[in-house]
Write a protein that holds these residues in place. Sequence first.
Motif, mmCIF file in Angstrom:
data_model
loop_
_atom_site.group_PDB
_atom_site.id
_atom_site.type_symbol
_atom_site.label_atom_id
_atom_site.label_comp_id
_atom_site.label_asym_id
_atom_site.label_seq_id
_atom_site.Cartn_x
_atom_site.Cartn_y
_atom_site.Cartn_z
ATOM 1 N N GLY A 57 0.842 -1.198 -0.448
ATOM 2 C CA GLY A 57 0.113 -0.337 -0.190
ATOM 3 C C GLY A 57 0.876 0.930 -0.170
ATOM 4 O O GLY A 57 0.841 2.397 -0.030
ATOM 5 N N ALA A 58 1.881 1.094 0.220
ATOM 6 C CA ALA A 58 2.964 2.335 0.384
ATOM 7 C C ALA A 58 2.906 3.864 -1.179
ATOM 8 O O ALA A 58 2.528 4.207 -0.969
ATOM 9 N N TYR A 59 1.967 3.230 -2.741
ATOM 10 C CA TYR A 59 1.792 4.210 -3.753
ATOM 11 C C TYR A 59 0.797 4.291 -3.406
ATOM 12 O O TYR A 59 0.159 5.656 -3.380
ATOM 13 N N SER A 60 -0.420 3.867 -2.422
ATOM 14 C CA SER A 60 -1.667 4.075 -2.917
ATOM 15 C C SER A 60 -1.593 5.424 -1.410
ATOM 16 O O SER A 60 -2.650 6.438 -1.905
ATOM 17 N N LYS A 61 -0.309 5.340 -0.295
ATOM 18 C CA LYS A 61 -0.751 6.658 -0.117
ATOM 19 C C LYS A 61 0.268 7.231 -0.393
ATOM 20 O O LYS A 61 -0.357 8.886 0.205
ATOM 21 N N LEU A 62 1.443 6.974 -0.976
ATOM 22 C CA LEU A 62 2.217 8.409 -0.897
ATOM 23 C C LEU A 62 2.290 8.921 -2.816
ATOM 24 O O LEU A 62 3.517 10.136 -3.411
ATOM 25 N N LYS A 63 1.269 8.332 -3.212
ATOM 26 C CA LYS A 63 1.187 8.349 -4.985
ATOM 27 C C LYS A 63 1.165 10.164 -5.224
ATOM 28 O O LYS A 63 0.835 10.543 -5.871
ATOM 29 N N TYR A 64 0.051 10.771 -3.941
ATOM 30 C CA TYR A 64 -0.224 12.275 -4.215
ATOM 31 C C TYR A 64 0.809 12.844 -3.660
ATOM 32 O O TYR A 64 0.503 14.727 -3.038
ATOM 33 N N GLU A 65 2.267 13.078 -3.547
ATOM 34 C CA GLU A 65 2.914 13.601 -2.941
ATOM 35 C C GLU A 65 4.197 14.525 -3.944
ATOM 36 O O GLU A 65 4.963 14.901 -4.031
ATOM 37 N N SER A 66 3.706 13.292 -5.425
ATOM 38 C CA SER A 66 4.744 13.846 -6.382
ATOM 39 C C SER A 66 4.172 16.049 -6.806
ATOM 40 O O SER A 66 2.905 15.737 -7.259
ATOM 41 N N GLY A 67 4.838 16.476 -7.040
ATOM 42 C CA GLY A 67 4.784 17.647 -7.001
ATOM 43 C C GLY A 67 5.809 18.702 -6.930
ATOM 44 O O GLY A 67 6.979 18.081 -6.529
ATOM 45 N N ALA A 68 5.532 20.276 -6.439
ATOM 46 C CA ALA A 68 6.358 20.513 -6.017
ATOM 47 C C ALA A 68 5.776 21.272 -4.539
ATOM 48 O O ALA A 68 4.661 22.319 -4.184
ATOM 49 N N HIS A 69 6.911 21.006 -3.542
ATOM 50 C CA HIS A 69 6.823 21.573 -2.342
ATOM 51 C C HIS A 69 7.206 23.019 -2.126
ATOM 52 O O HIS A 69 8.877 23.149 -2.239
ATOM 53 N N ARG A 70 6.705 23.985 -1.212
ATOM 54 C CA ARG A 70 7.567 25.201 -1.072
ATOM 55 C C ARG A 70 7.530 25.076 0.381
ATOM 56 O O ARG A 70 7.107 25.076 1.407
ATOM 57 N N VAL A 71 8.635 25.900 0.345
ATOM 58 C CA VAL A 71 8.597 26.306 2.213
ATOM 59 C C VAL A 71 9.850 28.172 2.527
ATOM 60 O O VAL A 71 9.445 28.260 1.601
ATOM 61 N N GLN A 72 8.549 28.173 3.386
ATOM 62 C CA GLN A 72 8.799 29.167 3.722
ATOM 63 C C GLN A 72 9.281 29.526 4.870
ATOM 64 O O GLN A 72 9.209 29.429 5.788
#
Length: 357
Positions: free
Chosen positions: A169-184
């Motif tokens: 189930g690793a992909y089922s939960k982590l697949k939404y993490e693809s993209g750009a992450h921003r830190v301030q």
Amino acid sequence: MFDKLESMEKRYEQLSEWLCNPDISGNPTKLRTYAKEQSDLEETVTTYRLYREAERQLEETKAMLSEKLDDEMREMVKQEVDEVSRRLEEYGNRLQVLLLPKDPNDDKNVFLEVRAAAGGEEAALFAGDLLRMYTRYAEANGWKTELIDASYTDIGGFRDATLSILGKGAYSKLKYESGAHRVQRVPTTESGGRIHTSTATVAVLPEVEDVQVEVHEKDLRIDTFCSTGPGGQSVNTTQSAVRITHLPTGLVVSCQDEKSQLKNRDKAMRVLRARLFEKYQAEQQEEQAAARKSQVGTGDRSERIRTYNFPQSRVTDHRIGLTLHRLDAVLAGDLDEIVQHLIVADQTERLSEAMEA
């Protein structure tokens, strides 16, 4: 819907009988295949049985209202009707979700890639924060993690890193993490106390089988080199690190995690297959115009999906408008609330599409 559920229940019962058969239990291949199929059906069949039981209870409880009852008893029966009706609706909604087409990659292991983007050293430090966050989240889920490859900076950050995460189930939960992450946040090197904005990108790739992606030896250029560790430490004096270039696509994968060149090559090939699978799948979706844009986004690496604001201790997922004021806990791997909201948003969107179809 109910015809399909009846069919699934019959199949579940048939599998239960087979798994009790000595001829099947003595055959490891069949036993594994049937056990997995039964496991995949179990939640749906269990929910369907609860739905039917609630239906029966509702019918019996409603029938009581036609009997002669005193006011107190009638009120109690009405409350019971409301409670059973609520459960029936809940089970019905859950069944609709369970009958949605399942992502075939959901149960697979993943390769999670983190890369520093805009922001120089601060972006590299943030990439390290994200890598630790996912490592701790994986550990909390009982998954095994392994750093496949990493490019370090002098002050402890990562230019890029590839993490293998092994677990059902690793992909089922982590697949939404693809993209750009921003830190301030205010960098440690900032003497004026000014808040800087930096970004890192994340890509989550399902691990694929050899048969899913065919890779020809003639299409590969394989180079070996001495591996290095953080800040140039732990330098391997033998050329055990491996870099593989897929000539037709230009994709490059390296691995220096193992002391054995053969093991590093094997791991690099696993990552290469995952990247090729992602590339071919994306091309196919584009050709068929089937890439679905939903509330949880397209998963494109250039899409800004989340902001981590240190001054306000705030994490905001821009795809679903979710804001949490517990940044430290999230960076410590407590991603469950965010992941659950993303899963629900995805399911809601797919249900809506299914009803419109």
